[in-house]
Structure formats: structure tokens, C-alpha cells
Design a protein around this motif. Structure first.
Motif, mmCIF file in Angstrom:
data_model
loop_
_atom_site.group_PDB
_atom_site.id
_atom_site.type_symbol
_atom_site.label_atom_id
_atom_site.label_comp_id
_atom_site.label_asym_id
_atom_site.label_seq_id
_atom_site.Cartn_x
_atom_site.Cartn_y
_atom_site.Cartn_z
ATOM 1 N N GLY A 1 5.562 17.001 2.984
ATOM 2 C CA GLY A 1 4.486 15.852 3.512
ATOM 3 C C GLY A 1 5.488 14.759 2.998
ATOM 4 O O GLY A 1 6.045 14.778 4.451
ATOM 5 N N ALA A 2 4.629 13.628 3.415
ATOM 6 C CA ALA A 2 5.192 12.303 3.226
ATOM 7 C C ALA A 2 4.411 11.018 2.834
ATOM 8 O O ALA A 2 3.500 11.367 2.301
ATOM 9 C CB ALA A 2 4.984 12.373 4.669
ATOM 10 N N LEU A 3 5.318 10.268 2.706
ATOM 11 C CA LEU A 3 5.003 8.646 1.620
ATOM 12 C C LEU A 3 5.092 7.907 3.031
ATOM 13 O O LEU A 3 6.390 7.854 3.917
ATOM 14 C CB LEU A 3 5.928 9.057 0.871
ATOM 15 N N GLY A 4 4.302 7.051 3.212
ATOM 16 C CA GLY A 4 4.390 5.569 3.648
ATOM 17 C C GLY A 4 3.491 4.290 3.280
ATOM 18 O O GLY A 4 3.130 4.349 1.720
ATOM 19 N N ILE A 5 4.113 3.588 3.231
ATOM 20 C CA ILE A 5 5.120 2.168 2.361
ATOM 21 C C ILE A 5 4.176 1.061 3.683
ATOM 22 O O ILE A 5 4.317 1.258 4.633
ATOM 23 C CB ILE A 5 6.005 1.827 1.597
ATOM 24 N N SER A 6 3.620 -0.088 3.366
ATOM 25 C CA SER A 6 2.866 -0.769 4.526
ATOM 26 C C SER A 6 2.949 -1.886 3.596
ATOM 27 O O SER A 6 2.000 -2.392 2.267
ATOM 28 C CB SER A 6 2.066 -0.374 5.141
ATOM 29 N N VAL B 1 1.051 -1.169 -0.238
ATOM 30 C CA VAL B 1 0.005 -0.034 -0.002
ATOM 31 C C VAL B 1 1.149 1.523 0.511
ATOM 32 O O VAL B 1 1.522 1.316 0.742
ATOM 33 C CB VAL B 1 -1.046 0.153 0.903
ATOM 34 N N ILE B 2 0.340 2.112 -0.927
ATOM 35 C CA ILE B 2 1.382 3.025 -1.374
ATOM 36 C C ILE B 2 0.200 4.775 -0.717
ATOM 37 O O ILE B 2 -0.686 4.180 -0.956
ATOM 38 C CB ILE B 2 1.618 3.423 -1.998
ATOM 39 N N ALA B 3 0.580 4.884 0.549
ATOM 40 C CA ALA B 3 0.323 6.382 0.792
ATOM 41 C C ALA B 3 1.178 7.500 0.846
ATOM 42 O O ALA B 3 1.847 7.414 1.214
ATOM 43 C CB ALA B 3 -0.451 6.291 2.674
ATOM 44 N N VAL B 4 0.347 8.978 0.282
ATOM 45 C CA VAL B 4 0.889 10.121 0.664
ATOM 46 C C VAL B 4 0.049 11.494 0.974
ATOM 47 O O VAL B 4 -1.177 10.954 0.122
ATOM 48 C CB VAL B 4 1.243 10.706 -1.260
ATOM 49 N N VAL B 5 0.566 11.791 2.242
ATOM 50 C CA VAL B 5 0.179 12.911 2.819
ATOM 51 C C VAL B 5 0.496 14.184 2.918
ATOM 52 O O VAL B 5 1.693 14.532 2.389
ATOM 53 C CB VAL B 5 0.157 12.098 4.028
ATOM 54 N N ASP B 6 -0.077 15.215 2.289
ATOM 55 C CA ASP B 6 0.457 16.595 2.356
ATOM 56 C C ASP B 6 1.260 16.922 3.337
ATOM 57 O O ASP B 6 1.555 16.138 4.432
ATOM 58 C CB ASP B 6 -0.537 17.651 1.855
ATOM 59 N N ASP B 7 1.377 18.317 4.122
ATOM 60 C CA ASP B 7 2.200 18.991 4.565
ATOM 61 C C ASP B 7 0.996 19.174 6.058
ATOM 62 O O ASP B 7 1.919 19.023 7.376
ATOM 63 C CB ASP B 7 2.976 20.351 5.146
#
Length: 132
Positions: A109-114, A31-37
């Protein structure tokens, strides 16, 4: 009034595409998630056969990376070295795979991977962040 760079949806898609390419090259389902600041979800992508528990985990990794403005690996390393206070901090995910996205020295922002092992999530996240 000060101006600052922002993470656009186009940017988020580019980051996610680079992360997806790294995952596919290794046959990893994530799963790839991108969030803003502000830690708000901007983009989410899940391989059709990835465990659904990774959805919230990827979002949480991205949120933690932007909230603390450092990779989630920093908390993982702290906990592994015995600094358990990190477990008491709100929103901390002590597992590699969350990285801040930086433009012109500003966290946008940031990127999260799981979905795979922590170190593999981190590898994918780094590939995605490098696309920004």
C-alpha cells in the motif's frame, strides 16, 4: 498460487497514528491517507482545521506512491532536475509526501500526507511508514 502480505485496516491505523504523532509534535495540520496495493483508499484522517484541498492531494500522493512503487519525492526531484516528462505520466504528483508501504519486500500500500510544505509532508510520511 502465490501468497502475498496484505495491508490490513489495523496496519493502516497504526501507520496513520505514527504519522499523526509526528504531525502533532510539530504542530502541523495535515490530511493522512492510506491506500492498499491497488490504490484504493483504506483510511483517511483530516485535522478539523486543515484545508480541504489537502484531502484529494493526500489521496493522490498515496495513489502515485503505490502505482509507481516509489516515493513521490522521486518525481519531485526528477521535475526539479528538468525531466519534465514526469509531468505527463498519469497520476504523478511531483511533491514529497507519498511513500510506499512495504512488508517483506512487497509493496502492500502507500501513505499520502498533505497540508504543510512538501518536505514536512515527507517527514510525516516517513514517520508513518516506519511504523509498519
Amino acid at each position: 498460487m502465490a501468497g502475498k502480505p496484505i495491508l490490513t485496516l489495523e496496519d493502516a491505523r497504526r501507520v496513520a497514528a505514527a504519522a499523526e504523532n509526528e504531525a502533532r509534535a510539530n504542530e502541523w495540520k495535515v490530511v493522512i491517507a492510506v491506500v492498499d496495493d491497488g490504490g484504493h483508499l483504506l483510511y483517511l484522517q483530516r485535522s478539523h482545521d486543515t484545508q480541504f484541498g489537502s484531502v484529494e492531494t493526500a489521496i493522490a500522493k498515496a495513489h502515485a506512491a503505490v502505482a509507481f512503487q516509489r516515493p513521490t519525492k522521486a518525481s519531485e526531484d526528477a521535475v526539479l532536475s528538468g525531466r519534465l516528462i514526469h509531468l505527463a505520466l498519469p497520476g504523478v504528483i511531483p511533491a514529497e509526501g507519498g511513500v510506499p508501504l512495504v512488508r517483506d519486500g512487497v509493496v502492500v500500500g502507500a501513505l499520502g500526507i498533505s497540508g504543510v510544505r512538501s518536505i514536512q509532508d515527507g517527514q510525516i510520511a516517513q514517520a508513518g511508514a516506519s511504523a509498519l
